[in-house]
Write a protein that holds these residues in place. Structure first.
Motif, mmCIF file in Angstrom:
data_model
loop_
_atom_site.group_PDB
_atom_site.id
_atom_site.type_symbol
_atom_site.label_atom_id
_atom_site.label_comp_id
_atom_site.label_asym_id
_atom_site.label_seq_id
_atom_site.Cartn_x
_atom_site.Cartn_y
_atom_site.Cartn_z
ATOM 1 N N ALA A 219 8.394 -2.129 5.044
ATOM 2 C CA ALA A 219 9.588 -1.407 4.623
ATOM 3 C C ALA A 219 9.951 -0.465 5.770
ATOM 4 C CB ALA A 219 9.334 -0.636 3.329
ATOM 5 N N PRO A 220 11.170 0.101 5.777
ATOM 6 C CA PRO A 220 11.558 0.978 6.885
ATOM 7 C C PRO A 220 10.631 2.188 7.033
ATOM 8 C CG PRO A 220 13.481 0.347 5.575
ATOM 9 C CD PRO A 220 12.271 -0.122 4.825
ATOM 10 N N ASN A 221 10.682 2.777 8.213
ATOM 11 C CA ASN A 221 9.975 4.028 8.487
ATOM 12 C C ASN A 221 8.455 3.878 8.400
ATOM 13 O OD1 ASN A 221 12.541 5.380 8.669
ATOM 14 N ND2 ASN A 221 12.599 5.330 6.434
ATOM 15 N N ASN A 222 7.952 2.809 9.031
ATOM 16 C CA ASN A 222 6.496 2.595 9.133
ATOM 17 C C ASN A 222 5.807 2.618 7.767
ATOM 18 O OD1 ASN A 222 6.367 2.269 11.962
ATOM 19 N ND2 ASN A 222 6.541 4.488 12.232
ATOM 20 N N THR A 223 6.381 1.846 6.849
ATOM 21 C CA THR A 223 5.847 1.748 5.503
ATOM 22 C C THR A 223 5.357 0.322 5.243
ATOM 23 O OG1 THR A 223 7.334 3.484 4.718
ATOM 24 C CG2 THR A 223 6.419 2.009 3.051
ATOM 25 N N LEU A 224 4.222 0.207 4.558
ATOM 26 C CA LEU A 224 3.687 -1.071 4.108
ATOM 27 C C LEU A 224 3.596 -1.064 2.584
ATOM 28 C CD1 LEU A 224 0.757 -1.529 6.674
ATOM 29 C CD2 LEU A 224 2.907 -2.825 6.631
ATOM 30 N N VAL A 225 4.164 -2.087 1.966
ATOM 31 C CA VAL A 225 4.113 -2.270 0.515
ATOM 32 C C VAL A 225 3.135 -3.423 0.268
ATOM 33 C CG1 VAL A 225 5.451 -2.741 -1.568
ATOM 34 C CG2 VAL A 225 6.526 -1.565 0.371
ATOM 35 N N TYR A 226 2.150 -3.225 -0.591
ATOM 36 C CA TYR A 226 1.084 -4.227 -0.668
ATOM 37 C C TYR A 226 0.537 -4.355 -2.085
ATOM 38 C CZ TYR A 226 -2.190 -0.299 -0.796
ATOM 39 O OH TYR A 226 -2.857 0.842 -1.161
ATOM 40 N N VAL A 227 -0.036 -5.523 -2.384
ATOM 41 C CA VAL A 227 -0.601 -5.751 -3.715
ATOM 42 C C VAL A 227 -2.010 -5.181 -3.797
ATOM 43 C CG1 VAL A 227 0.820 -7.797 -4.124
ATOM 44 C CG2 VAL A 227 -1.450 -8.065 -3.130
ATOM 45 N N THR A 228 -2.358 -4.722 -4.976
ATOM 46 C CA THR A 228 -3.701 -4.195 -5.236
ATOM 47 C C THR A 228 -4.254 -4.858 -6.488
ATOM 48 O OG1 THR A 228 -2.797 -2.389 -6.568
ATOM 49 C CG2 THR A 228 -3.213 -1.923 -4.240
ATOM 50 N N CYS A 229 -5.575 -4.845 -6.604
ATOM 51 C CA CYS A 229 -6.243 -5.348 -7.805
ATOM 52 C C CYS A 229 -7.364 -4.374 -8.150
ATOM 53 C CB CYS A 229 -6.802 -6.743 -7.561
ATOM 54 S SG CYS A 229 -7.748 -7.401 -8.948
ATOM 55 N N ASN A 230 -7.274 -3.791 -9.332
ATOM 56 C CA ASN A 230 -8.257 -2.782 -9.738
ATOM 57 C C ASN A 230 -9.251 -3.293 -10.773
ATOM 58 O OD1 ASN A 230 -7.046 -0.786 -8.077
ATOM 59 N ND2 ASN A 230 -5.431 -0.539 -9.604
ATOM 60 N N ASN A 231 -9.230 -4.609 -11.012
ATOM 61 C CA ASN A 231 -10.134 -5.193 -12.003
ATOM 62 C C ASN A 231 -11.297 -5.882 -11.289
ATOM 63 O OD1 ASN A 231 -11.443 -6.583 -14.021
ATOM 64 N ND2 ASN A 231 -9.707 -7.895 -14.553
ATOM 65 N N PRO A 232 -12.516 -5.291 -11.330
ATOM 66 C CA PRO A 232 -13.655 -5.883 -10.623
ATOM 67 C C PRO A 232 -14.014 -7.288 -11.099
ATOM 68 C CG PRO A 232 -14.139 -3.635 -11.322
ATOM 69 C CD PRO A 232 -12.869 -4.033 -12.001
ATOM 70 N N ARG A 251 -2.566 1.282 12.654
ATOM 71 C CA ARG A 251 -1.858 2.397 13.285
ATOM 72 C C ARG A 251 -0.559 1.911 13.916
ATOM 73 N NH1 ARG A 251 -4.729 4.444 10.408
ATOM 74 N NH2 ARG A 251 -6.236 6.122 10.675
ATOM 75 N N THR A 252 0.437 2.784 13.906
ATOM 76 C CA THR A 252 1.710 2.488 14.573
ATOM 77 C C THR A 252 1.530 2.597 16.083
ATOM 78 O OG1 THR A 252 2.456 4.780 14.661
ATOM 79 C CG2 THR A 252 2.890 3.562 12.609
ATOM 80 N N ALA A 253 2.585 2.253 16.811
ATOM 81 C CA ALA A 253 2.532 2.354 18.269
ATOM 82 C C ALA A 253 2.265 3.792 18.712
ATOM 83 C CB ALA A 253 3.844 1.855 18.874
ATOM 84 N N GLU A 254 2.663 4.761 17.870
ATOM 85 C CA GLU A 254 2.432 6.176 18.195
ATOM 86 C C GLU A 254 1.051 6.651 17.753
ATOM 87 O OE1 GLU A 254 5.371 5.175 16.505
ATOM 88 O OE2 GLU A 254 6.244 4.985 18.514
ATOM 89 N N GLY A 255 0.290 5.772 17.096
ATOM 90 C CA GLY A 255 -1.058 6.137 16.676
ATOM 91 C C GLY A 255 -1.155 6.740 15.294
ATOM 92 N N SER A 256 -0.061 6.698 14.529
ATOM 93 C CA SER A 256 -0.074 7.266 13.180
ATOM 94 C C SER A 256 -0.414 6.185 12.151
ATOM 95 C CB SER A 256 1.299 7.851 12.837
ATOM 96 O OG SER A 256 1.680 8.817 13.794
ATOM 97 N N PRO A 257 -1.047 6.569 11.030
ATOM 98 C CA PRO A 257 -1.262 5.596 9.960
ATOM 99 C C PRO A 257 0.069 5.212 9.310
ATOM 100 C CG PRO A 257 -1.919 7.784 9.235
ATOM 101 C CD PRO A 257 -1.590 7.903 10.697
ATOM 102 N N TYR A 258 0.082 4.059 8.700
ATOM 103 C CA TYR A 258 1.275 3.637 7.960
ATOM 104 C C TYR A 258 1.328 4.327 6.605
ATOM 105 C CZ TYR A 258 2.445 0.055 11.364
ATOM 106 O OH TYR A 258 2.820 -0.579 12.526
ATOM 107 N N ASP A 259 2.556 4.553 6.116
ATOM 108 C CA ASP A 259 2.751 5.023 4.752
ATOM 109 C C ASP A 259 2.517 3.831 3.829
ATOM 110 O OD1 ASP A 259 3.461 6.439 2.505
ATOM 111 O OD2 ASP A 259 5.620 6.296 2.859
ATOM 112 N N LEU A 260 1.550 3.927 2.931
ATOM 113 C CA LEU A 260 1.165 2.796 2.095
ATOM 114 C C LEU A 260 1.684 2.970 0.669
ATOM 115 C CD1 LEU A 260 -2.555 2.243 3.203
ATOM 116 C CD2 LEU A 260 -0.485 1.159 4.099
ATOM 117 N N ILE A 261 2.358 1.936 0.154
ATOM 118 C CA ILE A 261 2.864 1.942 -1.222
ATOM 119 C C ILE A 261 2.214 0.780 -1.959
ATOM 120 C CG2 ILE A 261 4.893 1.711 -2.704
ATOM 121 C CD1 ILE A 261 6.550 3.047 -0.574
#
Length: 345
Positions: A219-232, A251-261
């Motif tokens: 997504a814009p602005n160094n954002t990653l949208v991703y699936v999760t599973c919380n059922n072991p 990490r982005t090219a600037e060395g920052s972590p991505y915003d995770l959704i």
């Protein structure tokens, strides 16, 4: 002249659909699948054009009647009549790149039915017909002798390309190309300047060898949208936990972590044979002013729509019931391909 793949949120002329027909595996469930396609046409035609690939003139007449009954503005619909094996436009459709001056090039990569799992020779010929019939005169067409599907790659506005090692490094795609070879080729063809390789995550029932568009999206602005599973107890739990850990390390090219959704995990869906179906909320489509999100008559649908709205606050988020689509082991993004601004003649 250098060209770069555009992020999906760039302005678009149209979305391409390849209509399901009776000579495909959709035949037993066409009555439940076609309404999904009609619904897509209703929403897409509100904000841009729809390009519909149809297998025959007979099918075209049928689709025109369906869309007329659904009050779709047919002036927003362009038809391409050409034989097709199946309907997965994301993977046989054109991958369009843009130069710094704004010129577009339709890159026609090779589609082999996800590593020769299914017949694909008709689908692999569709892009040449598109170029001949509807590509704008100032756009170019290039055949590329590399196996690549649109669902296997994502790019953002910083020219970072996101993919999975399970798909792109699979020996059923380009067995003579190493990871270094592929990065060089994708830099040359798609303008990628850096790469994020996702090494974990899968969907049961998926034929694509873990396409990125089923698991993680830019997504814009160094954002990653991703699936999760919380059922072991779910078969996906360990792989998706490992994927989340890896995403946190990116990490982005600037060395920052991505915003995770994170996106929720739909409850398990099965077909009549007891096979698990690849339901995922990550398989959404970004179009002008709107995001169309697959939903599944599931208790987690609304939470997924809310999370995707966080990633795209400037767009209207609309759920499309895609339960019928996953019975052929794909979802909404898999059956669509966006065509950027300036593509249509």
């Amino acid at each position: 002249m250098s060209f770069t793949l555009l992020p999906e949120w760039a302005e678009q002329d149209a979305v391409m659909l390849t209509w399901p027909h009776a000579d495909t595996d959709w035949q037993p469930i066409l009555d439940s699948v076609e309404p999904v396609y009609i619904n897509l046409c209703q929403h897409i035609s509100q904000v841009q054009s729809v390009v519909i690939v149809v297998h025959s003139e007979t099918l075209k007449s049928h689709v025109v009647a369906l869309l007329t009954d659904a009050e779709v503005d047919l002036s927003k619909v362009r038809f391409i009549t050409t034989p097709c094996n199946d309907t997965w436009a994301r993977d046989h459709g054109p991958i369009t790149v843009q130069s710094e001056s704004g010129q577009l090039c339709l890159k026609d990569f090779t589609f082999t039915g996800w590593g020769n799992k299914f017949p694909a020779e008709l689908d692999n010929a569709i892009n040449e017909r598109l170029a001949a019939e509807i590509l704008a005169d100032n756009c170019t067409y290039q055949k590329v002798d590399i196996v690549l599907e649109g669902g296997g790659i994502e790019i953002n506005e910083h020219k970072t390309l996101l993919t999975t090692s399970e798909c792109l490094l699979n020996p059923n795609r380009n067995p003579n190309m190493s990871k270094t070879d592929l990065e060089q080729a994708l830099s040359d063809q798609l303008g990628a300047q850096s790469f994020l390789w996702v090494d974990h995550g899968f969907l049961a029932g998926d034929d694509t060898d873990s396409h990125i568009d089923t698991l993680v999206r830019f997504a814009p602005n160094n954002t990653l949208v991703y699936v999760t599973c919380n059922n072991p107890n779910d078969e996906h739990y360990e792989a998706l936990q490992a994927m989340e850990t890896q995403l946190k390390s990116f990490r982005t090219a600037e060395g920052s972590p991505y915003d995770l959704i994170p996106l929720p995990w739909p409850t398990a869906k099965y077909d009549s044979d007891g096979d698990r179906l690849p339901a995922t909320y990550a398989n959404y489509l970004i179009i002008n002013k709107t995001v169309l999100v697959p939903i599944y008559d599931d208790e987690n649908d609304q939470a997924a729509l809310a999370q995707i709205a966080k990633a795209h606050p400037e767009r209207t988020v609309i759920g499309i019931n895609c339960l019928p689509i996953i019975h052929q082991f794909g979802s909404l993004h898999c059956i669509t391909m966006q065509l950027p601004k300036g593509f249509l003649r």
